[in-house]
Design a protein around this motif. Structure first.
Motif, short mmCIF file in Angstrom:
data_model
loop_
_atom_site.label_atom_id
_atom_site.label_comp_id
_atom_site.label_asym_id
_atom_site.label_seq_id
_atom_site.Cartn_x
_atom_site.Cartn_y
_atom_site.Cartn_z
N UNK A 177 8.73 -4.48 3.22
CA UNK A 177 9.47 -5.40 1.97
C UNK A 177 10.04 -4.17 1.27
N UNK A 178 9.72 -2.98 1.13
CA UNK A 178 10.61 -2.30 0.23
C UNK A 178 12.10 -1.67 0.62
N UNK A 179 12.39 -2.33 1.90
CA UNK A 179 13.72 -2.31 2.44
C UNK A 179 14.59 -3.34 1.84
N UNK A 180 14.18 -4.76 1.47
CA UNK A 180 14.72 -5.59 1.00
C UNK A 180 15.73 -6.18 1.84
N UNK A 181 15.34 -6.17 3.22
CA UNK A 181 16.23 -6.70 4.28
C UNK A 181 17.42 -5.66 4.73
N UNK A 182 17.63 -4.72 4.21
CA UNK A 182 18.61 -3.83 4.66
C UNK A 182 18.53 -3.10 6.00
N UNK A 183 19.36 -2.99 6.78
CA UNK A 183 19.11 -2.12 7.87
C UNK A 183 19.76 -0.93 8.10
N UNK A 218 0.74 -1.12 -0.04
CA UNK A 218 0.14 -0.11 0.07
C UNK A 218 0.68 1.12 -0.29
N UNK A 219 0.55 2.35 -0.79
CA UNK A 219 1.17 3.47 -0.81
C UNK A 219 0.43 4.77 -1.02
N UNK A 220 1.02 5.94 -1.08
CA UNK A 220 0.65 7.24 -1.61
C UNK A 220 1.79 7.91 -2.02
N UNK A 221 1.65 8.87 -2.98
CA UNK A 221 2.61 9.56 -3.50
C UNK A 221 1.97 10.75 -4.23
N UNK A 222 2.70 11.98 -4.20
CA UNK A 222 2.52 13.18 -4.88
C UNK A 222 3.68 12.98 -6.10
N UNK A 230 8.65 13.93 -14.44
CA UNK A 230 7.67 14.14 -13.22
C UNK A 230 8.92 13.90 -11.92
N UNK A 231 8.60 14.44 -11.02
CA UNK A 231 9.48 13.96 -9.72
C UNK A 231 8.16 13.38 -8.81
N UNK A 232 8.64 12.68 -7.95
CA UNK A 232 7.36 12.01 -6.85
C UNK A 232 8.28 11.72 -5.51
N UNK A 233 7.26 11.68 -4.73
CA UNK A 233 7.62 11.38 -3.26
C UNK A 233 6.40 10.89 -2.66
N UNK A 234 6.80 9.97 -1.37
CA UNK A 234 5.38 9.30 -1.15
C UNK A 234 5.80 8.27 0.08
N UNK A 235 4.97 7.59 0.39
CA UNK A 235 5.14 6.61 1.63
C UNK A 235 4.29 5.44 1.54
N UNK A 236 4.86 4.63 2.28
CA UNK A 236 4.26 3.15 2.26
C UNK A 236 4.30 2.53 3.70
N UNK A 237 3.03 2.31 4.50
CA UNK A 237 3.05 1.71 5.86
C UNK A 237 2.36 0.63 5.72
N UNK A 260 14.45 0.71 -10.81
CA UNK A 260 13.87 -0.41 -11.49
C UNK A 260 12.45 0.34 -12.18
N UNK A 261 11.15 -0.39 -11.69
CA UNK A 261 10.17 0.21 -12.37
C UNK A 261 9.16 0.33 -11.10
N UNK A 262 8.11 0.87 -11.33
CA UNK A 262 6.93 1.12 -10.31
C UNK A 262 5.75 0.61 -10.88
N UNK A 263 4.95 -0.12 -10.33
CA UNK A 263 3.52 -0.51 -11.16
C UNK A 263 2.76 0.37 -10.11
N UNK A 264 1.82 1.07 -10.55
CA UNK A 264 0.85 1.99 -9.96
C UNK A 264 -0.64 1.46 -10.38
N UNK A 265 -1.34 1.14 -8.85
CA UNK A 265 -2.62 0.75 -9.04
C UNK A 265 -3.40 1.99 -8.21
N UNK A 266 -4.08 2.80 -8.89
CA UNK A 266 -4.54 3.94 -8.28
C UNK A 266 -5.83 3.42 -7.67
#
Length: 120
Positions: free
Chosen positions: A53-59, A24-28, A37-44, A67-73
């Protein structure tokens, strides 16, 4: 004319890619010139802590993901109410839909999920 909708092959590739994420996410999205376009957003995702999941295991604090973004608005609102805030301001602002609509409009609401939309 280019289609920006994913092809069947691209969708199948996403389903089979072990690194693909659906969160789940939102973005401007902000107009930044011809074709850009530029964008900024968040996922909680509650309860994931450092394991989102978007941290891919990184600390590490930040991850640069190329990569690519798939958006389902669920819905999209076009507005000029945020003009001049910059990406940092957009990232920390609240979603004041009343103010957005005073200087904009709902441009997409395919599933009638915009707050105040008629019930299905």
């Amino acid at each position: 004319m280019n289609s920006h909708r994913p092809s069947d092959a691209a969708l199948a590739g996403l389903m089979l890619d072990p690194h693909a994420r659906h969160v789940p996410s939102w973005m401007y999205v902000q107009d930044s010139g011809p074709g850009l376009v530029t964008f900024v957003g968040s996922s909680r995702i509650s309860g994931t802590g450092d394991a989102h999941p978007l941290r891919y295991g990184s600390r590490r604090v930040h991850q640069l993901i190329v990569g690519e973004i798939v958006v389902r608005p669920h819905y999209a609102v076009g507005t000029d109410a945020l003009r001049g805030q910059g990406l940092g301001g957009l990232a920390t602002s609240s979603h004041d839909f009343r103010a957005f609509l005073e200087r904009g409009e709902v441009v997409l609401d395919p599933y009638l999920r915009f707050p105040g939309a008629p019930a299905n």
